[in-house]
Design a protein around this motif. Structure first.
Motif, PDB file in Angstrom:
ATOM      1  N   UNK A 105     -15.775  69.493  30.048  1.00 29.78           N
ATOM      2  CA  UNK A 105     -15.236  70.559  30.903  1.00 29.78           C
ATOM      3  C   UNK A 105     -16.092  70.717  32.152  1.00 29.78           C
ATOM      4  N   UNK A 106     -15.428  70.841  33.300  1.00 32.21           N
ATOM      5  CA  UNK A 106     -16.121  71.101  34.552  1.00 32.21           C
ATOM      6  C   UNK A 106     -16.090  72.604  34.847  1.00 32.21           C
ATOM      7  N   UNK A 107     -17.267  73.169  35.094  1.00 34.65           N
ATOM      8  CA  UNK A 107     -17.385  74.609  35.319  1.00 34.65           C
ATOM      9  C   UNK A 107     -18.037  74.865  36.667  1.00 34.65           C
ATOM     10  N   UNK A 108     -17.422  75.717  37.460  1.00 38.98           N
ATOM     11  CA  UNK A 108     -18.034  76.196  38.702  1.00 38.98           C
ATOM     12  C   UNK A 108     -18.475  77.640  38.513  1.00 38.98           C
ATOM     13  N   UNK A 109     -19.721  77.924  38.862  1.00 33.27           N
ATOM     14  CA  UNK A 109     -20.220  79.298  38.925  1.00 33.27           C
ATOM     15  C   UNK A 109     -20.309  79.658  40.392  1.00 33.27           C
ATOM     16  N   UNK A 110     -19.667  80.745  40.788  1.00 33.33           N
ATOM     17  CA  UNK A 110     -19.702  81.174  42.182  1.00 33.33           C
ATOM     18  C   UNK A 110     -20.207  82.606  42.246  1.00 33.33           C
ATOM     19  N   UNK A 111     -21.116  82.846  43.175  1.00 33.39           N
ATOM     20  CA  UNK A 111     -21.628  84.193  43.388  1.00 33.39           C
ATOM     21  C   UNK A 111     -22.037  84.351  44.841  1.00 33.39           C
ATOM     22  N   UNK A 112     -22.100  85.572  45.286  1.00 32.95           N
ATOM     23  CA  UNK A 112     -22.621  85.856  46.615  1.00 32.95           C
ATOM     24  C   UNK A 112     -24.104  86.187  46.522  1.00 32.95           C
ATOM     25  N   UNK A 113     -24.774  86.091  47.645  1.00 32.68           N
ATOM     26  CA  UNK A 113     -26.188  86.431  47.684  1.00 32.68           C
ATOM     27  C   UNK A 113     -26.564  86.833  49.100  1.00 32.68           C
ATOM     28  N   UNK A 114     -27.705  87.498  49.209  1.00 32.46           N
ATOM     29  CA  UNK A 114     -28.285  87.815  50.509  1.00 32.46           C
ATOM     30  C   UNK A 114     -29.452  86.860  50.720  1.00 32.46           C
ATOM     31  N   UNK A 115     -29.418  86.004  51.740  1.00 30.55           N
ATOM     32  CA  UNK A 115     -30.489  85.038  51.936  1.00 30.55           C
ATOM     33  C   UNK A 115     -31.870  85.687  51.972  1.00 30.55           C
ATOM     34  N   UNK A 116     -32.801  85.046  51.283  1.00 27.08           N
ATOM     35  CA  UNK A 116     -34.213  85.425  51.222  1.00 27.08           C
ATOM     36  C   UNK A 116     -34.475  86.705  50.421  1.00 27.08           C
ATOM     37  N   UNK A 117     -33.454  87.189  49.713  1.00 26.04           N
ATOM     38  CA  UNK A 117     -33.641  88.339  48.834  1.00 26.04           C
ATOM     39  C   UNK A 117     -33.498  87.863  47.392  1.00 26.04           C
ATOM     40  N   UNK A 118     -34.559  88.013  46.609  1.00 26.26           N
ATOM     41  CA  UNK A 118     -34.556  87.594  45.221  1.00 26.26           C
ATOM     42  C   UNK A 118     -34.168  88.767  44.336  1.00 26.26           C
ATOM     43  N   UNK A 119     -33.965  88.505  43.065  1.00 27.21           N
ATOM     44  CA  UNK A 119     -33.665  89.593  42.136  1.00 27.21           C
ATOM     45  C   UNK A 119     -32.746  89.145  41.026  1.00 27.21           C
ATOM     46  N   UNK A 120     -32.341  90.112  40.186  1.00 27.45           N
ATOM     47  CA  UNK A 120     -31.550  89.809  39.014  1.00 27.45           C
ATOM     48  C   UNK A 120     -30.219  89.155  39.311  1.00 27.45           C
ATOM     49  N   UNK A 121     -29.589  89.503  40.441  1.00 28.31           N
ATOM     50  CA  UNK A 121     -28.312  88.914  40.805  1.00 28.31           C
ATOM     51  C   UNK A 121     -28.405  87.435  41.114  1.00 28.31           C
ATOM     52  N   UNK A 122     -29.585  86.960  41.482  1.00 26.67           N
ATOM     53  CA  UNK A 122     -29.826  85.532  41.712  1.00 26.67           C
ATOM     54  C   UNK A 122     -30.211  84.854  40.409  1.00 26.67           C
ATOM     55  N   UNK A 123     -31.085  85.494  39.644  1.00 26.44           N
ATOM     56  CA  UNK A 123     -31.557  84.898  38.391  1.00 26.44           C
ATOM     57  C   UNK A 123     -30.402  84.621  37.428  1.00 26.44           C
ATOM     58  N   UNK A 124     -29.498  85.572  37.297  1.00 26.06           N
ATOM     59  CA  UNK A 124     -28.415  85.437  36.322  1.00 26.06           C
ATOM     60  C   UNK A 124     -27.549  84.219  36.617  1.00 26.06           C
ATOM     61  N   UNK A 125     -27.373  83.894  37.898  1.00 25.43           N
ATOM     62  CA  UNK A 125     -26.578  82.741  38.302  1.00 25.43           C
ATOM     63  C   UNK A 125     -27.289  81.444  37.939  1.00 25.43           C
ATOM     64  N   UNK A 126     -28.553  81.328  38.339  1.00 27.64           N
ATOM     65  CA  UNK A 126     -29.315  80.102  38.087  1.00 27.64           C
ATOM     66  C   UNK A 126     -29.505  79.864  36.600  1.00 27.64           C
ATOM     67  N   UNK A 127     -29.826  80.927  35.877  1.00 28.21           N
ATOM     68  CA  UNK A 127     -30.068  80.783  34.439  1.00 28.21           C
ATOM     69  C   UNK A 127     -28.790  80.395  33.706  1.00 28.21           C
ATOM     70  N   UNK A 128     -27.666  80.988  34.089  1.00 32.34           N
ATOM     71  CA  UNK A 128     -26.410  80.625  33.447  1.00 32.34           C
ATOM     72  C   UNK A 128     -26.080  79.154  33.696  1.00 32.34           C
ATOM     73  N   UNK A 129     -26.298  78.689  34.918  1.00 35.14           N
ATOM     74  CA  UNK A 129     -26.049  77.280  35.214  1.00 35.14           C
ATOM     75  C   UNK A 129     -26.886  76.364  34.347  1.00 35.14           C
ATOM     76  N   UNK A 130     -28.170  76.671  34.207  1.00 35.41           N
ATOM     77  CA  UNK A 130     -29.057  75.853  33.374  1.00 35.41           C
ATOM     78  C   UNK A 130     -28.589  75.835  31.922  1.00 35.41           C
ATOM     79  N   UNK A 131     -28.196  76.993  31.416  1.00 32.30           N
ATOM     80  CA  UNK A 131     -27.792  77.085  30.017  1.00 32.30           C
ATOM     81  C   UNK A 131     -26.466  76.368  29.748  1.00 32.30           C
ATOM     82  N   UNK A 132     -25.521  76.452  30.665  1.00 26.81           N
ATOM     83  CA  UNK A 132     -24.262  75.733  30.481  1.00 26.81           C
ATOM     84  C   UNK A 132     -24.496  74.220  30.468  1.00 26.81           C
ATOM     85  N   UNK A 133     -25.391  73.747  31.318  1.00 32.21           N
ATOM     86  CA  UNK A 133     -25.714  72.312  31.326  1.00 32.21           C
ATOM     87  C   UNK A 133     -26.381  71.894  30.018  1.00 32.21           C
ATOM     88  N   UNK A 134     -27.268  72.747  29.506  1.00 30.52           N
ATOM     89  CA  UNK A 134     -27.935  72.437  28.234  1.00 30.52           C
ATOM     90  C   UNK A 134     -26.943  72.361  27.084  1.00 30.52           C
TER      91      UNK A 134
END
Length: 345
Positions: free
Chosen positions: A1-30
């Motif tokens: 299955x091919x999965x796209x995760x799409x989210x918006x972000x504010x450049x150069x601003x880190x936080x939970x809204x960024x982490x959740x996207x990256x972590x979900x991508x890593x876990x789906x690949x695993x």
């Protein structure tokens, strides 16, 4: 299955809204899924929001994946025949923060039209979704209240919780978070004026505004708190954060009406540290049980100072409550296995 995760972000601003996207991508690949992530810059400046939302609506991703998972507002307005939302919050200035000091759209004829446009676009997107998950009960309640859509709570875990540990209970409360007004670091610092013990406070995170950072420093200076409060104005490394949690007396997370329990709460509990929060902090109340695994107090400096002193004078209590926090996490099945199973099936 091919999965796209799409989210918006504010450049150069880190936080939970960024982490959740990256972590979900890593876990789906695993878990064996072919996964890609698209992060779309989005500026929540109200005169430009509807134009940006229209641009998102015109993007056609249907042929690129079997499943589209959208996360941060307003990424969910993208069209796809198999769209699942992991909805973490509205554009809150048009919803639950309307009428508060954090309202970011004016109550003018133009502002009211923009607010209406945001809500109408959201309702169309929610109707298109095959399933809507949220990150907390409070977000599910808002979705039902403002848009009349049902949803299921799917709590987000940490990426590598096993790396957190406990080395002891020293003399400081640790508050790591983006430094911004609604996270209320000012309230944490003001509380230090009223502590009777030698408890200390360490705040860590990148400030979004020099004005707010200057305000925090002025509170410290005016109240001679230089020896009690430390502000680390930067994103500290994961290793440093884990170390600070390992030795902390407790964690603190006292935002105003937050969307979720916050990663700070999870990090505290995985390090077997209790959490101090406020009765008006929103999603934290889904995880923190007063006097069991932390303290839920009124958003008054004196109330916060009182429980900081209690923990300082009673390290046995601090240890018991920290252990209870870890037990709470285990009972709630906050895991990536559960997240992947829910989103994909």
């Amino acid at each position: 299955m091919k999965i796209l995760i799409v989210s918006t972000f504010v450049p150069f601003i880190d936080g939970g809204g960024v982490f959740i996207v990256d972590w979900l991508g890593d876990m789906l690949r695993k878990h064996g899924y072919q996964t890609d992530i698209i992060k779309l810059p989005f500026h929540s400046y109200y005169p430009e929001m509807l134009e940006q939302m229209l641009a998102l609506k015109l993007l056609d991703l249907a042929d690129f994946s079997d499943l589209l998972i959208t996360i941060r507002t307003p990424s969910y307005i993208l069209e796809h025949p198999n769209k699942v939302l992991w909805f973490i919050h509205h554009h809150r200035g048009a919803y639950d923060l309307w009428g508060t000091m954090y309202q970011d759209i004016p109550s003018s004829p133009e502002g009211l039209k923009i607010k209406e446009g945001i809500i109408n676009a959201d309702n169309v997107a929610f109707k298109e979704a095959k399933k809507i998950y949220t990150n907390s009960q409070i977000v599910s309640q808002r979705l039902k209240k403002f848009n009349n859509f049902d949803s299921e709570v799917l709590y987000p875990p940490l990426m590598e919780p096993e790396k957190y540990y406990c080395s002891g209970y020293e003399d400081y409360i640790f508050y790591p978070s983006r430094i911004t007004h609604h996270k209320r670091q000012h309230l944490a610092i003001q509380s230090m004026k009223y502590t009777k013990s030698s408890v200390k406070l360490i705040i860590a995170g990148k400030s979004e505004s020099m004005d707010y950072l200057n305000y925090l420093n002025s509170i410290i200076k005016e109240n001679n708190l230089e020896n009690k409060v430390t502000i680390i104005d930067q994103w500290i490394s994961q290793e440093k954060k884990i170390e600070l949690f390992a030795n902390a007396l407790a964690g603190m997370y006292i935002p105003f009406d937050e969307d979720s329990y916050g990663y700070v709460s999870l990090e505290s509990y995985h390090a077997q540290k209790s959490v101090i929060t406020c009765a008006d902090s929103g999603g934290t109340l889904e995880l923190i049980d007063n006097c069991v695994n932390g303290f839920v107090v009124n958003s008054l400096p004196e109330s916060i100072a009182d429980v900081m002193d209690k923990l300082y004078y009673n390290k046995t209590l601090a240890k018991q409550m920290g252990k209870a926090g870890l037990d709470k996490l285990l009972s709630m099945n906050i895991s990536w296995e559960n997240v992947v199973q829910k989103l994909v099936t």
